[in-house]
Design an enzyme around this catalytic site. Structure first.
Site, PDB file in Angstrom:
ATOM      1  N   LYS A 155      -7.104  12.408  -3.623  1.00  0.00           N
ATOM      2  CA  LYS A 155      -7.093  10.991  -3.224  1.00  0.00           C
ATOM      3  C   LYS A 155      -8.515  10.517  -2.962  1.00  0.00           C
ATOM      4  CE  LYS A 155      -4.841   7.672  -0.136  1.00  0.00           C
ATOM      5  NZ  LYS A 155      -4.391   6.806  -1.232  1.00  0.00           N
ATOM      6  N   HIS A 164      -3.649  13.336   3.226  1.00  0.00           N
ATOM      7  CA  HIS A 164      -3.291  13.264   1.809  1.00  0.00           C
ATOM      8  C   HIS A 164      -3.923  14.423   1.037  1.00  0.00           C
ATOM      9  CE1 HIS A 164      -2.210   9.086   2.860  1.00  0.00           C
ATOM     10  NE2 HIS A 164      -1.395   9.175   1.823  1.00  0.00           N
ATOM     11  N   ALA A 201       0.827  -1.209   0.000  1.00  0.00           N
ATOM     12  CA  ALA A 201       0.000   0.000   0.000  1.00  0.00           C
ATOM     13  C   ALA A 201       0.860   1.257   0.000  1.00  0.00           C
ATOM     14  CB  ALA A 201      -0.923   0.005   1.211  1.00  0.00           C
TER      15      ALA A 201
END
Length: 251
Positions: A145, A141, A110
């Site tokens: 995203k 993030h 990931a």
């Protein structure tokens, strides 16, 4: 030996980063790309791996989770190892990856950053020692995203649960909670904004003290470097599922 690459998701942000880093590294050559946007680059770009005519040693994937089943099935037919850096895979998609790994070596993480994997080693050790502490994970993030919480946050939580005597339940945010925090929880919280590349804070909160272990990615290139290291690692490996832990062990 030069390692010939196919970049799956080559016209995405990370695909372009990997192509740039590979071009700067004499150990690699990008022979083709695959993307739903077939805009030409320094190499031929196809809409599907089935269409690719060029011979390759490894496929590096930075695409989207729905594309993974077709990718690994076709790669297994061609006996090409695959590095999967895409996150947000469903249980069904993960099963397809596991099935394909019986035919080819597949590296899946990931997070391709070596630093985040050092963080995981540190939090596992901390969790063993700080057994009774409350644990919270905060990930941040950029505003583009799509998946939340991040695959990395879940990877960190899973790693912590591996070393605890009793597994803890994941609680995603506390927006509708009106009760006291339970000791058997790991809280996971997502922040989205601006151009944040990726930040993860793991908080161990105990009586009268708090320990925070953090990682901050300053550039997408850290993930690109990690993906190239993973591609090199896969050369000569037997079929199976590999992770960053395997790469770190090999050194």
């Amino acid at each position: 030996m030069m390692i010939r690459l196919i970049i799956h998701g080559c016209n995405g942000k990370m695909g372009k980063v990997v192509a740039k880093l590979a071009k700067e590294n004499p150990e690699f050559e990008v022979v083709a790309g695959v993307d739903k946007n077939t805009f030409p680059l320094d190499f031929p770009v196809y809409s599907d791996l089935k269409e690719v005519k060029e011979e390759a040693d490894v496929v590096i994937d930075f695409s989207y989770h729905e594309a993974i089943p077709n990718l690994v099935k076709e790669a297994a037919k061609r006996k090409i190892p695959v590095v999967i850096a895409t996150t947000g895979l469903s249980e069904e998609e993960l099963k397809t990856v596991e099935e394909a790994s019986k035919e080819i070596p597949i590296f899946r993480s990931a997070n391709m950053s070596l630093g985040i994997n050092v963080l995981i080693s540190l939090v596992k050790e901390a969790a063993k020692v700080l057994e009774g502490f409350d644990i919270e994970i905060v990930e941040k993030h950029h505003n583009m995203k799509k998946d939340a919480p991040s695959g990395t946050a879940l990877m960190i939580a899973d790693a912590i649960n591996q070393v605890l005597p009793e597994k803890r339940e994941y609680v995603y945010g506390r927006y509708t909670k009106t009760e006291q925090r339970k000791p058997n929880e790991i809280g996971i919280h997502a922040v989205r904004g601006g151009t944040i590349v990726g930040e993860h804070d793991v908080i161990f909160a105990g009586p009268n003290e708090v320990i925070t272990i953090s990682h901050s990615a300053q550039s997408r290139e850290v993930f690109g470097y990690g993906a190239l290291k993973a591609a090199k690692f896969l050369i000569g490996q037997k079929p199976g599922l590999y992770t960053m832990e395997d790469l770190v062990k090999k050194g």
